[in-house]
Design an enzyme around this catalytic site. Structure first.
Site, PDB file in Angstrom:
ATOM      1  N   LYS A   1      81.825  34.000 113.902  1.00  0.00           N
ATOM      2  CA  LYS A   1      80.773  33.540 114.783  1.00  0.00           C
ATOM      3  C   LYS A   1      80.731  34.716 115.601  1.00  0.00           C
ATOM      4  CE  LYS A   1      78.509  30.577 117.311  1.00  0.00           C
ATOM      5  NZ  LYS A   1      78.669  29.016 117.855  1.00  0.00           N
TER       6      LYS A   1
ATOM      7  N   SER B   1      69.570  44.527 106.246  1.00  0.00           N
ATOM      8  CA  SER B   1      70.292  44.666 106.231  1.00  0.00           C
ATOM      9  C   SER B   1      70.531  44.256 108.157  1.00  0.00           C
ATOM     10  CB  SER B   1      71.350  45.637 106.419  1.00  0.00           C
ATOM     11  OG  SER B   1      71.378  47.020 107.150  1.00  0.00           O
TER      12      SER B   1
ATOM     13  N   THR C   1      71.223  38.181 106.119  1.00  0.00           N
ATOM     14  CA  THR C   1      71.003  39.436 105.063  1.00  0.00           C
ATOM     15  C   THR C   1      72.459  40.261 104.856  1.00  0.00           C
ATOM     16  OG1 THR C   1      70.229  41.785 106.092  1.00  0.00           O
ATOM     17  CG2 THR C   1      71.258  40.605 107.474  1.00  0.00           C
ATOM     18  N   TYR C   2      72.133  40.967 105.018  1.00  0.00           N
ATOM     19  CA  TYR C   2      73.213  42.191 104.749  1.00  0.00           C
ATOM     20  C   TYR C   2      74.465  42.492 105.719  1.00  0.00           C
ATOM     21  CZ  TYR C   2      71.466  46.181 102.583  1.00  0.00           C
ATOM     22  OH  TYR C   2      70.693  46.672 102.860  1.00  0.00           O
TER      23      TYR C   2
ATOM     24  N   GLY D   1      65.208  46.938 108.381  1.00  0.00           N
ATOM     25  CA  GLY D   1      64.326  46.135 107.290  1.00  0.00           C
ATOM     26  C   GLY D   1      63.360  45.106 107.387  1.00  0.00           C
ATOM     27  N   ALA D   2      62.523  44.149 106.633  1.00  0.00           N
ATOM     28  CA  ALA D   2      61.586  43.466 106.810  1.00  0.00           C
ATOM     29  C   ALA D   2      61.816  42.654 108.600  1.00  0.00           C
ATOM     30  CB  ALA D   2      61.303  42.731 105.689  1.00  0.00           C
ATOM     31  N   ALA D   3      63.446  41.870 108.241  1.00  0.00           N
ATOM     32  CA  ALA D   3      63.478  41.003 109.868  1.00  0.00           C
ATOM     33  C   ALA D   3      63.526  42.344 110.950  1.00  0.00           C
ATOM     34  CB  ALA D   3      65.318  41.250 109.200  1.00  0.00           C
TER      35      ALA D   3
END
Length: 116
Positions: A9, A25, A57-58, A73-75
């Site tokens: 975390k 990502s 995501t990664y 990206g989309a996030a």
């Protein structure tokens, strides 16, 4: 039986960039990744404290010591630069392992994203 528990975390880190024109990502400073025991390409959950959005995501390693936290990206539509987020990775373990397991938790300075 196997349990799915928090392994790593990064608590309350600040988004420094977002890049919509990328395939996806989150880019994380390698110092933060190593301190939290998060690996390149590992799946993570991201929680935005400012607006409540959550996504998976990664991870892509960012420049060491840069403090970079970039949602790609989309996030990138779900967050804003300056938002405070929590990044968590999970793992599967047996009940016996879970009894003594301690997750790696990192508390960065929200101004610099450096480890306190």
């Amino acid at each position: 039986m196997y349990l799915n528990l928090v392994k790593s975390k990064i608590h309350r880190v600040t988004i420094t960039e977002s890049c919509l024109d990328y395939i996806g990502s989150i880019t994380i400073d390698q110092d933060l990744m190593e301190a939290a025991n998060i690996y390149p390409n590992e799946r993570v959950q991201v929680v935005d404290n400012n607006n409540g959005s959550r996504f998976e995501t990664y991870v892509i390693p960012g420049e060491r010591g840069s403090g970079v936290i970039c949602v790609n990206g989309a996030a990138a539509h779900l967050v804003n630069v300056g938002d405070i987020i929590i990044i968590m990775a999970y793992t599967w373990m047996t009940e016996e392992e879970a009894k003594t397991f301690k997750p790696a938790v990192v508390f960065p300075d929200t101004q610099t994203n450096k480890i306190i």
